[in-house]
Design a protein around this motif. Structure first.
Motif, short mmCIF file in Angstrom:
data_model
loop_
_atom_site.label_atom_id
_atom_site.label_comp_id
_atom_site.label_asym_id
_atom_site.label_seq_id
_atom_site.Cartn_x
_atom_site.Cartn_y
_atom_site.Cartn_z
N PHE A 19 6.87 -4.09 0.82
CA PHE A 19 7.48 -4.45 -0.47
C PHE A 19 6.49 -5.21 -1.34
CE2 PHE A 19 9.58 -7.86 -2.88
CZ PHE A 19 10.39 -7.13 -3.72
N MET A 20 5.81 -6.21 -0.76
CA MET A 20 4.88 -7.02 -1.53
C MET A 20 3.66 -6.21 -1.96
SD MET A 20 6.05 -10.12 -1.95
CE MET A 20 4.66 -11.24 -2.13
N GLU A 21 3.18 -5.34 -1.12
CA GLU A 21 2.03 -4.51 -1.50
C GLU A 21 2.37 -3.62 -2.68
OE1 GLU A 21 0.75 -2.47 2.00
OE2 GLU A 21 -0.28 -4.24 2.83
N LYS A 22 3.58 -3.09 -2.71
CA LYS A 22 4.01 -2.26 -3.84
C LYS A 22 4.19 -3.09 -5.10
CE LYS A 22 6.31 1.21 -0.96
NZ LYS A 22 7.62 1.81 -0.56
N GLU A 23 4.76 -4.29 -4.94
CA GLU A 23 5.02 -5.15 -6.10
C GLU A 23 3.73 -5.55 -6.80
OE1 GLU A 23 7.81 -6.53 -7.62
OE2 GLU A 23 8.94 -5.02 -6.49
N PHE A 24 2.67 -5.76 -6.03
CA PHE A 24 1.43 -6.25 -6.61
C PHE A 24 0.33 -5.19 -6.63
CE2 PHE A 24 3.70 -10.06 -5.33
CZ PHE A 24 3.50 -10.88 -6.43
N ALA A 25 0.70 -3.94 -6.48
CA ALA A 25 -0.28 -2.86 -6.53
C ALA A 25 -0.94 -2.80 -7.90
CB ALA A 25 0.40 -1.53 -6.21
N GLY A 26 -2.25 -2.74 -7.91
CA GLY A 26 -2.98 -2.61 -9.16
C GLY A 26 -3.24 -3.91 -9.89
N GLN A 27 -2.79 -5.04 -9.34
CA GLN A 27 -3.01 -6.32 -10.03
C GLN A 27 -4.33 -6.95 -9.59
OE1 GLN A 27 0.23 -9.04 -10.52
NE2 GLN A 27 1.77 -7.46 -10.29
#
Length: 288
Positions: A280-288
Motif C-alpha cells: 500500500f505504501m509503495e503504491k501511495e508514494f510511487a514516483g515521489q
C-alpha cells in the motif's frame, strides 16, 4: 507465567517504581504487589527488593526481567502466525512513526488503508526518528517510518525526500542571518547536525537565537507571525504561501534534502498484514 506476568516484569524493570508501573498497566498497586509475590513463590526466589529509592531487582529478578522482552515478542509472533494461517489480512499492525510524519500524513494514510482492510487495527508509537529506528531494530514494531539516513541493513523503501529551507515572513539575505533573530525547535540529531554543518561552513559566529520551542509546528507558527526566521524541512510549509523560502545548498551547490524511509524486516513480509501495508505504501508514494 502468562503474558501479563512478563509485561509486569518488563514495565517494572523500566520504571523501577511500583506506582508508575501500576499506572502504566492500569492495575492497582496491591494487585501488582500480590502478583510479584506470586511470581516469587512460583520461582522460589526473591525478584525485587523495595526501598526508599524505589525497586531494586535481585540478580535472578533482573534475569527474568531481561527475558521478558524476548518472551513477549515470542508470544506476539505466535498470535500473529495463528491469525496469518487464515490467509486473511487481519490483526494488529504495529507501527513506529516519526512525529512529523504522524502529524501531517499518517492519519489519512491509515484511513485509506483501513477502508481496504477493515479488520485491521493499529498500534502506533511516535517519536523522534532516532527512537523510531530503535523500535524496528528491537522488533517492537512491524514497520518504522523514519526521517533521515539511519543505519538499517534490512529491507527499506524510500518514500520521498524534501528540501531543508530557510523560512521567514519577509525576504532576507543569507549573508545577514547571523544578525537576524532565529527560532529554534527540538528535533532529531541527524537534522540538527545537517543544519549545524551548513551553518558552520558559511559563518564564523553562532546564530542569534531569540526563541526556542519544543515542536516544529510551534516554530512554524512563530515564523508565520514574523517573530524570526527558522531553518526547517520544507514539507511543513506546503500549506503556507506568503512566506519567503530559500532551500539550503552545500558549498558546491547541491541541495540539502532529508529522506523519509520505510524500514521493515524481510521475514515480516510473511505476515499478510505487513505485506499488505508495505504494498500500500509503495503504491501511495510511487514516483515521489
Amino acid at each position: 507465567m502468562d503474558e501479563r506476568d512478563w509485561m509486569v516484569l518488563q514495565v517494572l524493570y523500566e520504571e523501577k517504581n511500583i506506582t508508575k508501573t501500576s499506572q502504566r498497566l492500569y492495575i492497582s498497586q496491591p494487585a501488582l504487589t500480590n502478583r510479584l509475590q506470586q511470581l516469587e513463590k512460583e520461582f522460589g526466589i526473591k525478584i525485587v527488593n523495595r526501598g526508599r529509592r524505589g525497586v531494586q531487582f535481585t540478580p535472578q529478578g533482573e534475569y527474568l526481567a531481561k527475558s521478558a522482552h524476548e518472551m513477549l515478542l515470542t508470544i506476539q509472533r505466535i498470535k500473529e502466525n495463528v491469525l496469518n494461517m487464515e490467509n486473511n489480512v487481519v490483526g494488529t499492525l504495529r507501527l513506529g512513526v516519526s512525529t512529523f510524519f504522524t502529524d501531517y500524513m499518517l492519519p489519512n494514510l491509515l484511513k485509506r488503508f483501513k477502508e481496504q482492510y477493515p479488520n485491521i487495527e493499529f498500534k502506533v508509537t511516535t517519536g523522534f526518528s532516532s527512537h523510531v529506528a530503535e523500535l524496528i531494530h528491537n522488533q517492537d514494531v512491524h514497520i518504522s517510518i523514519v526521517k533521515g539516513d539511519y543505519n538499517w541493513n534490512e529491507q527499506k523503501h524510500l518514500l520521498f525526500e524534501e528540501s531543508i529551507c530557510i523560512a521567514s515572513k519577509d525576504e532576507i539575505n543569507i549573508h545577514d542571518l547571523p544578525n537576524l533573530p532565529r527560532i529554534n525547535y527540538h528535533t532529531d540529531l541527524l537534522l540538527k547536525h545537517s543544519i549545524d554543518n551548513w551553518w558552520s561552513e558559511r559563518f564564523t559566529q553562532p546564530p542569534l537565537v531569540n526563541i526556542e520551542v519544543d515542536k516544529l509546528d510551534t516554530c512554524k507558527k512563530m515564523v508565520v507571525n514574523g517573530l524570526g526566521y527558522a531553518i526547517m524541512p520544507s514539507l511543513i510549509l506546503n500549506d503556507v504561501h506568503d512566506l519567503y523560502k530559500k532551500d539550503l545548498q552545500t558549498i558546491d551547490g547541491k541541495p540539502i534534502v532529508r529522506k523519509t524511509w520505510m524500514f521493515y524486516h524481510k521475514d515480516s513480509l510473511k505476515l499478510n498484514i505487513v505485506k499488505a501495508f508495505v504494498d500500500f505504501m509503495e503504491k501511495e508514494f510511487a514516483g515521489q
